[in-house]
Design a protein around this motif. Structure first.
Motif, PDB file in Angstrom:
ATOM      1  N   PRO A 147       0.807  -1.228   0.000  1.00 40.61           N
ATOM      2  CA  PRO A 147       0.000   0.000   0.000  1.00 40.61           C
ATOM      3  C   PRO A 147       0.836   1.271   0.000  1.00 40.61           C
ATOM      4  CG  PRO A 147       0.038  -0.963   2.177  1.00 40.61           C
ATOM      5  CD  PRO A 147       0.708  -1.951   1.275  1.00 40.61           C
ATOM      6  N   ALA A 148       0.311   2.279  -0.688  1.00 42.80           N
ATOM      7  CA  ALA A 148       0.915   3.616  -0.647  1.00 42.80           C
ATOM      8  C   ALA A 148       0.551   4.272   0.686  1.00 42.80           C
ATOM      9  CB  ALA A 148       0.405   4.455  -1.813  1.00 42.80           C
ATOM     10  N   PRO A 149       1.379   5.180   1.172  1.00 38.89           N
ATOM     11  CA  PRO A 149       1.071   5.847   2.438  1.00 38.89           C
ATOM     12  C   PRO A 149      -0.080   6.833   2.281  1.00 38.89           C
ATOM     13  CG  PRO A 149       3.035   6.802   1.450  1.00 38.89           C
ATOM     14  CD  PRO A 149       2.676   5.608   0.614  1.00 38.89           C
ATOM     15  N   PRO A 150      -0.734   7.182   3.385  1.00 37.21           N
ATOM     16  CA  PRO A 150      -1.808   8.179   3.323  1.00 37.21           C
ATOM     17  C   PRO A 150      -1.297   9.508   2.775  1.00 37.21           C
ATOM     18  CG  PRO A 150      -1.811   7.060   5.447  1.00 37.21           C
ATOM     19  CD  PRO A 150      -0.547   6.652   4.744  1.00 37.21           C
ATOM     20  N   ILE A 151      -2.199  10.259   2.137  1.00 39.27           N
ATOM     21  CA  ILE A 151      -1.850  11.605   1.694  1.00 39.27           C
ATOM     22  C   ILE A 151      -1.962  12.551   2.889  1.00 39.27           C
ATOM     23  CG2 ILE A 151      -2.521  11.137  -0.683  1.00 39.27           C
ATOM     24  CD1 ILE A 151      -5.120  12.618  -0.202  1.00 39.27           C
ATOM     25  N   SER A 152      -1.425  13.749   2.759  1.00 43.26           N
ATOM     26  CA  SER A 152      -1.301  14.644   3.915  1.00 43.26           C
ATOM     27  C   SER A 152      -2.572  15.416   4.232  1.00 43.26           C
ATOM     28  CB  SER A 152      -0.147  15.625   3.691  1.00 43.26           C
ATOM     29  OG  SER A 152      -0.379  16.419   2.531  1.00 43.26           O
ATOM     30  N   ARG A 153      -3.452  15.570   3.233  1.00 43.85           N
ATOM     31  CA  ARG A 153      -4.667  16.367   3.478  1.00 43.85           C
ATOM     32  C   ARG A 153      -5.740  15.998   2.458  1.00 43.85           C
ATOM     33  NH1 ARG A 153      -0.891  19.538   1.161  1.00 43.85           N
ATOM     34  NH2 ARG A 153      -0.139  20.217   3.210  1.00 43.85           N
ATOM     35  N   ILE A 154      -6.966  16.379   2.753  1.00 43.17           N
ATOM     36  CA  ILE A 154      -8.079  16.170   1.823  1.00 43.17           C
ATOM     37  C   ILE A 154      -7.871  17.076   0.607  1.00 43.17           C
ATOM     38  CG2 ILE A 154     -10.572  16.430   1.491  1.00 43.17           C
ATOM     39  CD1 ILE A 154     -10.887  15.885   4.493  1.00 43.17           C
ATOM     40  N   PRO A 155      -7.896  16.533  -0.595  1.00 40.93           N
ATOM     41  CA  PRO A 155      -7.688  17.375  -1.786  1.00 40.93           C
ATOM     42  C   PRO A 155      -8.917  18.200  -2.137  1.00 40.93           C
ATOM     43  CG  PRO A 155      -8.076  15.111  -2.439  1.00 40.93           C
ATOM     44  CD  PRO A 155      -8.015  15.105  -0.939  1.00 40.93           C
ATOM     45  N   TYR A 156      -8.712  19.227  -2.930  1.00 43.33           N
ATOM     46  CA  TYR A 156      -9.829  19.954  -3.535  1.00 43.33           C
ATOM     47  C   TYR A 156     -10.595  18.982  -4.423  1.00 43.33           C
ATOM     48  CZ  TYR A 156      -7.422  24.263  -2.120  1.00 43.33           C
ATOM     49  OH  TYR A 156      -6.815  25.261  -1.398  1.00 43.33           O
ATOM     50  N   LEU A 157     -11.919  19.090  -4.421  1.00 45.00           N
ATOM     51  CA  LEU A 157     -12.745  18.149  -5.185  1.00 45.00           C
ATOM     52  C   LEU A 157     -13.727  18.915  -6.065  1.00 45.00           C
ATOM     53  CD1 LEU A 157     -13.769  15.284  -5.846  1.00 45.00           C
ATOM     54  CD2 LEU A 157     -15.219  15.443  -3.796  1.00 45.00           C
ATOM     55  N   TYR A 158     -13.761  18.562  -7.351  1.00 46.20           N
ATOM     56  CA  TYR A 158     -14.671  19.176  -8.322  1.00 46.20           C
ATOM     57  C   TYR A 158     -15.365  18.077  -9.130  1.00 46.20           C
ATOM     58  CZ  TYR A 158     -12.070  23.496  -7.427  1.00 46.20           C
ATOM     59  OH  TYR A 158     -11.474  24.567  -6.828  1.00 46.20           O
ATOM     60  N   TYR A 159     -16.628  18.358  -9.479  1.00 51.56           N
ATOM     61  CA  TYR A 159     -17.389  17.457 -10.339  1.00 51.56           C
ATOM     62  C   TYR A 159     -17.467  18.040 -11.743  1.00 51.56           C
ATOM     63  CZ  TYR A 159     -18.948  15.730  -5.786  1.00 51.56           C
ATOM     64  OH  TYR A 159     -18.992  15.245  -4.505  1.00 51.56           O
ATOM     65  N   VAL A 160     -17.230  17.190 -12.737  1.00 52.43           N
ATOM     66  CA  VAL A 160     -17.425  17.603 -14.125  1.00 52.43           C
ATOM     67  C   VAL A 160     -18.914  17.574 -14.446  1.00 52.43           C
ATOM     68  CG1 VAL A 160     -15.151  16.704 -14.767  1.00 52.43           C
ATOM     69  CG2 VAL A 160     -17.180  15.248 -15.060  1.00 52.43           C
ATOM     70  N   ASP A 161     -19.269  18.022 -15.625  1.00 49.43           N
ATOM     71  CA  ASP A 161     -20.653  17.963 -16.075  1.00 49.43           C
ATOM     72  C   ASP A 161     -21.132  16.520 -16.219  1.00 49.43           C
ATOM     73  OD1 ASP A 161     -21.477  20.650 -16.416  1.00 49.43           O
ATOM     74  OD2 ASP A 161     -20.473  20.784 -18.358  1.00 49.43           O
ATOM     75  N   PRO A 162     -22.428  16.271 -15.994  1.00 47.15           N
ATOM     76  CA  PRO A 162     -23.001  15.023 -16.489  1.00 47.15           C
ATOM     77  C   PRO A 162     -23.090  15.084 -18.012  1.00 47.15           C
ATOM     78  CG  PRO A 162     -24.731  16.441 -15.629  1.00 47.15           C
ATOM     79  CD  PRO A 162     -23.419  17.130 -15.345  1.00 47.15           C
ATOM     80  N   ILE A 163     -23.269  13.938 -18.645  1.00 45.98           N
ATOM     81  CA  ILE A 163     -23.404  13.920 -20.095  1.00 45.98           C
ATOM     82  C   ILE A 163     -24.587  14.792 -20.513  1.00 45.98           C
ATOM     83  CG2 ILE A 163     -23.916  12.471 -22.093  1.00 45.98           C
ATOM     84  CD1 ILE A 163     -21.089  12.099 -21.027  1.00 45.98           C
ATOM     85  N   GLU A 164     -24.336  15.703 -21.438  1.00 42.98           N
ATOM     86  CA  GLU A 164     -25.311  16.667 -21.955  1.00 42.98           C
ATOM     87  C   GLU A 164     -25.797  17.647 -20.885  1.00 42.98           C
ATOM     88  OE1 GLU A 164     -28.363  14.412 -23.907  1.00 42.98           O
ATOM     89  OE2 GLU A 164     -27.054  13.853 -25.580  1.00 42.98           O
ATOM     90  N   GLY A 165     -25.181  17.649 -19.716  1.00 43.48           N
ATOM     91  CA  GLY A 165     -25.495  18.631 -18.688  1.00 43.48           C
ATOM     92  C   GLY A 165     -26.859  18.497 -18.046  1.00 43.48           C
ATOM     93  N   VAL A 166     -27.439  17.279 -18.078  1.00 41.32           N
ATOM     94  CA  VAL A 166     -28.797  17.099 -17.551  1.00 41.32           C
ATOM     95  C   VAL A 166     -28.864  15.930 -16.579  1.00 41.32           C
ATOM     96  CG1 VAL A 166     -29.906  18.090 -19.583  1.00 41.32           C
ATOM     97  CG2 VAL A 166     -29.457  15.626 -19.503  1.00 41.32           C
ATOM     98  N   ASP A 167     -29.933  15.933 -15.744  1.00 40.23           N
ATOM     99  CA  ASP A 167     -30.170  14.850 -14.805  1.00 40.23           C
ATOM    100  C   ASP A 167     -31.017  13.760 -15.454  1.00 40.23           C
ATOM    101  OD1 ASP A 167     -32.821  15.769 -14.811  1.00 40.23           O
ATOM    102  OD2 ASP A 167     -32.684  16.693 -12.824  1.00 40.23           O
ATOM    103  N   TRP A 168     -31.542  12.842 -14.641  1.00 41.45           N
ATOM    104  CA  TRP A 168     -32.319  11.713 -15.166  1.00 41.45           C
ATOM    105  C   TRP A 168     -33.570  12.152 -15.922  1.00 41.45           C
ATOM    106  CZ3 TRP A 168     -32.490  10.291  -9.412  1.00 41.45           C
ATOM    107  CH2 TRP A 168     -31.252   9.823  -8.990  1.00 41.45           C
ATOM    108  N   PHE A 169     -34.087  13.335 -15.582  1.00 45.24           N
ATOM    109  CA  PHE A 169     -35.339  13.806 -16.161  1.00 45.24           C
ATOM    110  C   PHE A 169     -35.146  14.826 -17.276  1.00 45.24           C
ATOM    111  CE2 PHE A 169     -35.888  12.760 -11.657  1.00 45.24           C
ATOM    112  CZ  PHE A 169     -36.765  11.699 -11.770  1.00 45.24           C
ATOM    113  N   GLY A 170     -33.893  15.019 -17.678  1.00 48.15           N
ATOM    114  CA  GLY A 170     -33.604  15.970 -18.736  1.00 48.15           C
ATOM    115  C   GLY A 170     -33.509  17.403 -18.275  1.00 48.15           C
ATOM    116  N   ASN A 171     -33.507  17.628 -16.954  1.00 54.86           N
ATOM    117  CA  ASN A 171     -33.382  18.979 -16.420  1.00 54.86           C
ATOM    118  C   ASN A 171     -31.913  19.374 -16.320  1.00 54.86           C
ATOM    119  OD1 ASN A 171     -36.224  19.220 -15.917  1.00 54.86           O
ATOM    120  ND2 ASN A 171     -35.948  17.929 -14.116  1.00 54.86           N
TER     121      ASN A 171
END
Length: 254
Positions: A147-171
């Motif tokens: 195993p690799a050792p733990p990292i030193s801190r929680i990283p910045y986290l970002y979400y990319v777009d969903p496909i076509e920028g919509v949810d299950w209902f097309g919104n």
């Protein structure tokens, strides 16, 4: 360019080979130009992405395509060897994803959105969110043989777009900001073009024969929102105890 003695480390991790290219490769290219170290991880090798080849054969093809794409960017590439349509949010999977973060040691992570059109994407989002937290916890063992050792801190986290920028209902799904990728759009398309087998699969499975053109159209749509030719949208995870300042924009504006 970055003046840090140690490059800022960025990880893009998504479900399948080509997801990163479609949704954030332009931004990765900008970050690479600014001196960041880039890693790309796919959860699967795309083992079910063919109508002609068996799982092992198509996995080998798609792993090579993903590696070739990452090489165009000067990025390192890893696959966590989950199977398509079989990613689940359990502790064994969490350990595997956490080990992936400990190996790549990111300061900032880009990943799949919480809501998207298929379960692999949504499970990836949940697992990466939890792994960003778990990767810095010394007593959370990933139970790997080396195993690799733990990292030193929680990283910045970002979400990319969903496909076509919509949810299950097309919104439309909200985004916090759009990155202008006009200067790196051709690099994004060049990387996506490495995934020739996926173009063939989509043509047969979904009746699509416009793999690269559909990517251009979506990027152009996001770009219009900020008066640019092309763009990529992101949403930052700012829940407790993740970092709240917008490091991604800071890096891009440096």
């Amino acid at each position: 360019m970055s003046t840090q003695s140690s490059p800022f480390r960025v990880l893009a991790i998504h479900a399948h080979p080509d997801d990163v290219e479609i949704l954030c490769a332009g931004t990765l290219a900008l970050l690479k130009d600014r001196g960041c170290h880039i890693s790309i991880i796919t959860m699967t090798a795309g083992d079910k992405g063919s109508a002609e080849l068996g799982p092992e054969e198509i996995s080998n093809v798609r792993l090579n395509e993903a590696a070739n794409s990452a090489e165009l960017l000067g990025a390192e590439y890893h696959c966590l060897k989950f199977f398509d349509l079989c990613i689940d949010n359990d502790d064994a999977a969490r350990k595997r994803v956490t080990e992936g973060l400990r190996i790549t040691r990111p300061d900032l992570v880009l990943t799949a959105p919480p809501v998207d059109y298929m379960t692999d994407h949504e499970m990836t989002s949940k697992l990466v969110r939890d792994a960003c937290f778990a990767a810095s916890v010394p007593n959370y063992s990933t139970e790997q043989w080396d195993p690799a050792p733990p990292i030193s801190r929680i990283p910045y986290l970002y979400y990319v777009d969903p496909i076509e920028g919509v949810d299950w209902f097309g919104n439309s799904v909200p985004r916090d900001f759009v990155v202008d990728i006009s200067s790196t759009m051709e690099k994004k398309i060049e990387m996506l073009a490495c995934h020739e087998s996926q173009r063939d699969w989509l043509r047969q499975q979904h009746g699509m024969d416009e793999y690269l053109d559909s990517c251009r159209r979506w990027s152009a749509k996001r770009g219009e929102e900020i008066g640019a030719a092309y763009g990529e949208g992101f949403r930052q995870h700012v829940g407790h105890p993740y970092p709240h300042d917008n490091k991604l924009l800071e890096l891009l504006n440096s």
